[in-house]
Write an enzyme that holds these catalytic residues in place. Structure first.
Site, PDB file in Angstrom:
ATOM      1  N   HIS A  74      -4.706   2.125   4.205  1.00  0.00           N
ATOM      2  CA  HIS A  74      -3.590   1.391   3.599  1.00  0.00           C
ATOM      3  C   HIS A  74      -4.065   0.588   2.389  1.00  0.00           C
ATOM      4  O   HIS A  74      -3.402   0.571   1.343  1.00  0.00           O
ATOM      5  CB  HIS A  74      -2.940   0.466   4.607  1.00  0.00           C
ATOM      6  N   HIS A 125       5.502   7.013   4.933  1.00  0.00           N
ATOM      7  CA  HIS A 125       4.222   6.442   5.330  1.00  0.00           C
ATOM      8  C   HIS A 125       3.119   7.503   5.340  1.00  0.00           C
ATOM      9  O   HIS A 125       1.957   7.200   5.036  1.00  0.00           O
ATOM     10  CB  HIS A 125       4.297   5.773   6.697  1.00  0.00           C
ATOM     11  N   ASP A 164      -0.483   7.152   3.489  1.00  0.00           N
ATOM     12  CA  ASP A 164      -1.793   7.475   4.067  1.00  0.00           C
ATOM     13  C   ASP A 164      -2.544   8.512   3.238  1.00  0.00           C
ATOM     14  O   ASP A 164      -3.757   8.394   3.012  1.00  0.00           O
ATOM     15  CB  ASP A 164      -1.625   8.012   5.490  1.00  0.00           C
ATOM     16  N   HIS A 180      -5.303  12.392   8.760  1.00  0.00           N
ATOM     17  CA  HIS A 180      -6.538  11.862   8.165  1.00  0.00           C
ATOM     18  C   HIS A 180      -7.652  12.908   8.253  1.00  0.00           C
ATOM     19  O   HIS A 180      -8.418  13.097   7.304  1.00  0.00           O
ATOM     20  CB  HIS A 180      -6.965  10.587   8.883  1.00  0.00           C
TER      21      HIS A 180
END
Length: 301
Positions: free
Chosen positions: A75, A233, A237, A260
């Site tokens: 973030h 969101h 990321d 991720h």
């Protein structure tokens, strides 16, 4: 087009999402060509932001060196990367970046409060020359494609009434990032939060710093900031994870159910073949410099 840092140091105190302990973090300016580095002041260890220093990507992006880690960096990096900051020292006294409200809006405010300073050396960017893709047997996919613009496309599908199938297309500029991406919060399902807490994670998670869902609805009393806050969101990321490229991206990022872990594999795969990309000097690459000038122009101090 010059490299950027912040104009002055600024600091913040918050809690870590997973350990739930107080964390003090200070952002400090750095000179040209020094990149982004994390310094664990409690351990005396400096961890440069590099692909080879990524040590975990299960629940967050984690970097480490000599057994010392800094977790949940995405973030903060999303805001830093979106604002075009090339050089920065992040001084932190624990192993997790503060979660704030679960978005990157607080970090945008922190950067604007510190101000942005142009340095003496020219800014560099990484331009995608060939399509690079990472896929899974389940149909998850993350892709980098050639483009003269900076674009992020994301699609998610959840079997949940509050989410379903969502798509978002983001044409990069600081102003659009601040308004349409930075405010989107991280999210989790109640049963997952309960499990994570049982294994010592998500100790700092609450409806003050995440969207929490049960089997049928959003539990947060205030509801959502956007109808499609979940996919926004995911873009937040992804922008943070692309900071591991070490240069600002010129190209298109496209994902279906990305993560991720897949983002980390994508950055590694891109660099495996030098024909996939080109490092460009934005004082020489006029057309790309114009893209950045336009993207930066609407939010300056």
């Amino acid at each position: 087009m010059k490299q950027r840092t912040i104009a002055k140091s600024t600091e913040i105190v918050g809690i870590g999402l997973h350990k739930g302990v107080p964390v003090k973090m200070r952002l400090e300016p750095l000179d040209s060509d020094m990149g982004i580095v994390f310094y664990r002041i409690d351990a005396g260890v400096t961890i440069p932001l590099k692909r080879e220093n990524v040590v975990d990507t299960k629940m967050a992006t984690v970097i480490g060196k000599d057994g010392v880690v800094v977790s949940t960096i995405e973030h903060l990096l999303s805001a830093v990367y979106a604002y075009g900051i090339d050089n920065l020292r992040v001084v932190i006294d624990n192993d997790e970046v503060p979660v704030l409200d679960g978005s990157s809006a607080g970090y945008c405010m922190l950067i604007e409060e510190a101000g942005i300073k142009e340095l003496d050396k020219s800014k560099k960017a990484i331009k995608i020359k060939k399509q690079v893709e990472v896929t899974t047997p389940e149909g998850k996919r993350v892709t980098l494609k050639p483009s003269d613009r900076i674009v992020y496309d994301f699609e998610i599908t959840f079997d949940h009434p509050a989410i379903g199938k969502q798509n978002f297309h983001f044409d990069y500029s600081i102003a659009e990032y601040k308004e349409n991406i930075s405010r989107a919060r991280t999210f989790g399902f109640l049963h997952e939060v309960q499990y994570l807490r049982s294994i010592g994670l998500a100790q700092g998670g609450s409806m003050e710093n995440a969207i929490v869902l049960d089997q049928s609805k959003v539990l947060n009393p205030e509801g959502l900031r956007f109808d499609d806050e979940f996919v926004r969101h995911k873009i937040l990321d992804a922008i943070g994870d692309m900071a591991l490229l070490e240069y600002t991206l010129v190209g298109e990022y496209d994902a279906v159910a990305g993560s991720h872990h897949l983002n980390h594999l994508l950055t590694k795969k891109l660099y495996e073949d030098e024909s996939n990309y080109e490092i460009i000097d934005l004082e020489e690459a006029t057309s790309e410099a114009v893209v950045f000038e336009m993207a930066y122009s609407r939010v300056e101090n």
